[in-house]
Design a protein around this motif. Structure first.
Motif, PDB file in Angstrom:
ATOM      1  N   GLN A  41       0.829  -1.209   0.000  1.00 50.41           N
ATOM      2  CA  GLN A  41       0.000   0.000   0.000  1.00 50.41           C
ATOM      3  C   GLN A  41       0.865   1.262   0.000  1.00 50.41           C
ATOM      4  O   GLN A  41       0.573   2.215  -0.710  1.00 50.41           O
ATOM      5  N   GLU A  42       1.951   1.263   0.783  1.00 51.40           N
ATOM      6  CA  GLU A  42       2.871   2.405   0.795  1.00 51.40           C
ATOM      7  C   GLU A  42       3.503   2.618  -0.584  1.00 51.40           C
ATOM      8  O   GLU A  42       3.648   3.754  -1.033  1.00 51.40           O
ATOM      9  N   VAL A  43       3.865   1.532  -1.239  1.00 52.35           N
ATOM     10  CA  VAL A  43       4.472   1.628  -2.568  1.00 52.35           C
ATOM     11  C   VAL A  43       3.482   2.218  -3.564  1.00 52.35           C
ATOM     12  O   VAL A  43       3.817   3.135  -4.322  1.00 52.35           O
ATOM     13  N   GLN A  44       2.247   1.729  -3.566  1.00 53.76           N
ATOM     14  CA  GLN A  44       1.250   2.238  -4.499  1.00 53.76           C
ATOM     15  C   GLN A  44       0.944   3.708  -4.234  1.00 53.76           C
ATOM     16  O   GLN A  44       0.751   4.482  -5.168  1.00 53.76           O
ATOM     17  N   THR A  45       0.937   4.111  -2.976  1.00 50.23           N
ATOM     18  CA  THR A  45       0.720   5.517  -2.637  1.00 50.23           C
ATOM     19  C   THR A  45       1.884   6.368  -3.125  1.00 50.23           C
ATOM     20  O   THR A  45       1.687   7.441  -3.706  1.00 50.23           O
ATOM     21  N   ALA A  46       3.120   5.899  -2.912  1.00 53.04           N
ATOM     22  CA  ALA A  46       4.309   6.641  -3.341  1.00 53.04           C
ATOM     23  C   ALA A  46       4.373   6.777  -4.858  1.00 53.04           C
ATOM     24  O   ALA A  46       4.777   7.820  -5.381  1.00 53.04           O
ATOM     25  N   LEU A  47       3.950   5.726  -5.583  1.00 55.14           N
ATOM     26  CA  LEU A  47       4.010   5.759  -7.041  1.00 55.14           C
ATOM     27  C   LEU A  47       2.761   6.359  -7.660  1.00 55.14           C
ATOM     28  O   LEU A  47       2.752   6.721  -8.830  1.00 55.14           O
ATOM     29  N   GLY A  48       1.684   6.455  -6.887  1.00 57.37           N
ATOM     30  CA  GLY A  48       0.456   7.073  -7.375  1.00 57.37           C
ATOM     31  C   GLY A  48      -0.373   6.201  -8.295  1.00 57.37           C
ATOM     32  O   GLY A  48      -1.264   6.701  -8.981  1.00 57.37           O
ATOM     33  N   ARG A  49      -0.095   4.907  -8.335  1.00 61.14           N
ATOM     34  CA  ARG A  49      -0.858   4.000  -9.191  1.00 61.14           C
ATOM     35  C   ARG A  49      -0.597   2.542  -8.808  1.00 61.14           C
ATOM     36  O   ARG A  49       0.309   2.243  -8.053  1.00 61.14           O
ATOM     37  N   SER A  50      -1.428   1.677  -9.385  1.00 64.37           N
ATOM     38  CA  SER A  50      -1.261   0.234  -9.208  1.00 64.37           C
ATOM     39  C   SER A  50      -0.273  -0.289 -10.247  1.00 64.37           C
ATOM     40  O   SER A  50      -0.032   0.373 -11.257  1.00 64.37           O
ATOM     41  N   PRO A  51       0.265  -1.483 -10.050  1.00 63.56           N
ATOM     42  CA  PRO A  51       1.190  -2.033 -11.049  1.00 63.56           C
ATOM     43  C   PRO A  51       0.478  -2.344 -12.362  1.00 63.56           C
ATOM     44  O   PRO A  51      -0.726  -2.573 -12.395  1.00 63.56           O
ATOM     45  N   VAL A 103       2.763 -20.149   4.023  1.00 58.55           N
ATOM     46  CA  VAL A 103       2.295 -21.418   3.484  1.00 58.55           C
ATOM     47  C   VAL A 103       0.779 -21.521   3.596  1.00 58.55           C
ATOM     48  O   VAL A 103       0.112 -22.006   2.694  1.00 58.55           O
ATOM     49  N   PHE A 104       0.225 -21.042   4.695  1.00 57.44           N
ATOM     50  CA  PHE A 104      -1.202 -21.143   4.932  1.00 57.44           C
ATOM     51  C   PHE A 104      -1.926 -19.837   4.624  1.00 57.44           C
ATOM     52  O   PHE A 104      -3.032 -19.616   5.068  1.00 57.44           O
ATOM     53  N   GLY A 105      -1.299 -18.945   3.846  1.00 53.64           N
ATOM     54  CA  GLY A 105      -1.898 -17.661   3.504  1.00 53.64           C
ATOM     55  C   GLY A 105      -1.551 -16.616   4.543  1.00 53.64           C
ATOM     56  O   GLY A 105      -0.720 -16.823   5.416  1.00 53.64           O
ATOM     57  N   GLY A 106      -2.166 -15.483   4.426  1.00 54.35           N
ATOM     58  CA  GLY A 106      -1.952 -14.406   5.380  1.00 54.35           C
ATOM     59  C   GLY A 106      -0.653 -13.678   5.197  1.00 54.35           C
ATOM     60  O   GLY A 106       0.254 -14.134   4.513  1.00 54.35           O
ATOM     61  N   SER A 107      -0.545 -12.532   5.786  1.00 51.44           N
ATOM     62  CA  SER A 107       0.596 -11.625   5.769  1.00 51.44           C
ATOM     63  C   SER A 107       1.163 -11.448   4.369  1.00 51.44           C
ATOM     64  O   SER A 107       0.491 -11.639   3.384  1.00 51.44           O
ATOM     65  N   GLY A 108       2.394 -11.049   4.262  1.00 49.23           N
ATOM     66  CA  GLY A 108       3.010 -10.793   2.962  1.00 49.23           C
ATOM     67  C   GLY A 108       2.859  -9.339   2.558  1.00 49.23           C
ATOM     68  O   GLY A 108       2.296  -8.522   3.277  1.00 49.23           O
ATOM     69  N   GLY A 109       3.367  -9.022   1.392  1.00 50.79           N
ATOM     70  CA  GLY A 109       3.258  -7.677   0.857  1.00 50.79           C
ATOM     71  C   GLY A 109       4.407  -6.766   1.227  1.00 50.79           C
ATOM     72  O   GLY A 109       4.321  -5.560   1.048  1.00 50.79           O
ATOM     73  N   ASP A 110       5.531  -7.314   1.726  1.00 53.70           N
ATOM     74  CA  ASP A 110       6.696  -6.505   2.078  1.00 53.70           C
ATOM     75  C   ASP A 110       7.632  -6.423   0.878  1.00 53.70           C
ATOM     76  O   ASP A 110       7.944  -7.427   0.249  1.00 53.70           O
ATOM     77  N   LEU A 111       8.112  -5.223   0.566  1.00 49.83           N
ATOM     78  CA  LEU A 111       9.015  -5.011  -0.563  1.00 49.83           C
ATOM     79  C   LEU A 111      10.385  -5.602  -0.236  1.00 49.83           C
ATOM     80  O   LEU A 111      11.004  -5.237   0.763  1.00 49.83           O
ATOM     81  N   ILE A 112      10.856  -6.526  -1.086  1.00 50.24           N
ATOM     82  CA  ILE A 112      12.158  -7.151  -0.869  1.00 50.24           C
ATOM     83  C   ILE A 112      13.098  -6.984  -2.055  1.00 50.24           C
ATOM     84  O   ILE A 112      14.261  -7.346  -1.966  1.00 50.24           O
ATOM     85  N   GLY A 113      12.606  -6.430  -3.165  1.00 57.17           N
ATOM     86  CA  GLY A 113      13.464  -6.247  -4.326  1.00 57.17           C
ATOM     87  C   GLY A 113      13.016  -5.090  -5.198  1.00 57.17           C
ATOM     88  O   GLY A 113      11.828  -4.931  -5.456  1.00 57.17           O
ATOM     89  N   ILE A 114      13.973  -4.282  -5.631  1.00 61.21           N
ATOM     90  CA  ILE A 114      13.714  -3.153  -6.531  1.00 61.21           C
ATOM     91  C   ILE A 114      14.644  -3.316  -7.723  1.00 61.21           C
ATOM     92  O   ILE A 114      15.850  -3.471  -7.555  1.00 61.21           O
TER      93      ILE A 114
END
Length: 162
Positions: A89-99, A140-151
Motif C-alpha cells: 500500500q505504501e508503494v502504491q501511494t508513493a508511485l500514485g498508481r497500481s502495477p 504457506v497457509f496464507g496471510g501476511s506478505g506484501g513486504d518489498l524485498i526487491g527493486i
C-alpha cells in the motif's frame, strides 16, 4: 532404483513447484503455469559472490531482513523514493498508481517443514516506465506478505519475466 513412493513424491513436488498465477492488471487476468520463476531471493552478502556492480544488498527499514536493489534509477523516477521493507500500500501511494502487470510464484521456502514466515510465495510486479518490484506473497497457509524485498530499476520493462 527409486521406489514408487519416492518417485510419486518427486513428481508431486515438481508439479506443484511449477504452479503460479499470472495477472495482467490492464486487460483482465488468467491463471496459467508460470513459464520461468522470477529471480530468487538475495543470499546474505557475506556468502554471496558479487553478481554485478549494479546490484546491492540493503537492510529493510526495520533492519529485520535484507533486500536487493538492481540498477540505477533514472532522473525523475518515482522508484527513488522506495525503500526495502515498505508494504504494498505504501508503494502504491508513493508511485500514485497500481502495477501494470503482476504474477506470483512459490519460493523455495514453501517446502521448508514448519516454515511460518511470510515469504513462502512471492509477488513480482511491473511498473511500466519505472521497473520491477518483488514483494513477499504470504505464508504457506496464507496471510501476511506484501513486504518489498526487491527493486529493479529498468524503464524498458525487460526485468519483467513472468
Amino acid at each position: 532404483m527409486l521406489s514408487f513412493p519416492k518417485l510419486a513424491l518427486i513428481s508431486a513436488v515438481t508439479f506443484l513447484g511449477a504452479c503460479g498465477t499470472v495477472q495482467n492488471l490492464t486487460g483482465g487476468s488468467s491463471s496459467q503455469p508460470a513459464a520461468t520463476p522470477a529471480p530468487a531471493a538475495a543470499a546474505p552478502a557475506a556468502s554471496a559472490p558479487a553478481a554485478s556492480s549494479d546490484s546491492q544488498t540493503v537492510k529493510s527499514r526495520d533492519g529485520s531482513y535484507e533486500g536487493e536493489i538492481k540498477g540505477k534509477a533514472r532522473p525523475g523516477s518515482k522508484f527513488t523514493g522506495l525503500k526495502i521493507g515498505m508494504d504494498m500500500q505504501e508503494v502504491q501511494t508513493a508511485l500514485g498508481r497500481s502495477p501494470d502487470r503482476l504474477h506470483t510464484y512459490e519460493s523455495g521456502k514453501r517446502w521448508i517443514p514448519f516454515y511460518f514466515g511470510n515469504d513462502a510465495r512471492r509477488m513480482f510486479v511491473l511498473y511500466k516506465g519505472e521497473g520491477c518490484l518483488t514483494f513477499t506473497g504470504g505464508g504457506v497457509f496464507g496471510g501476511s506478505g506484501g513486504d518489498l524485498i526487491g527493486i529493479h530499476h529498468d524503464a524498458s520493462g525487460a526485468c519483467y519475466q513472468p
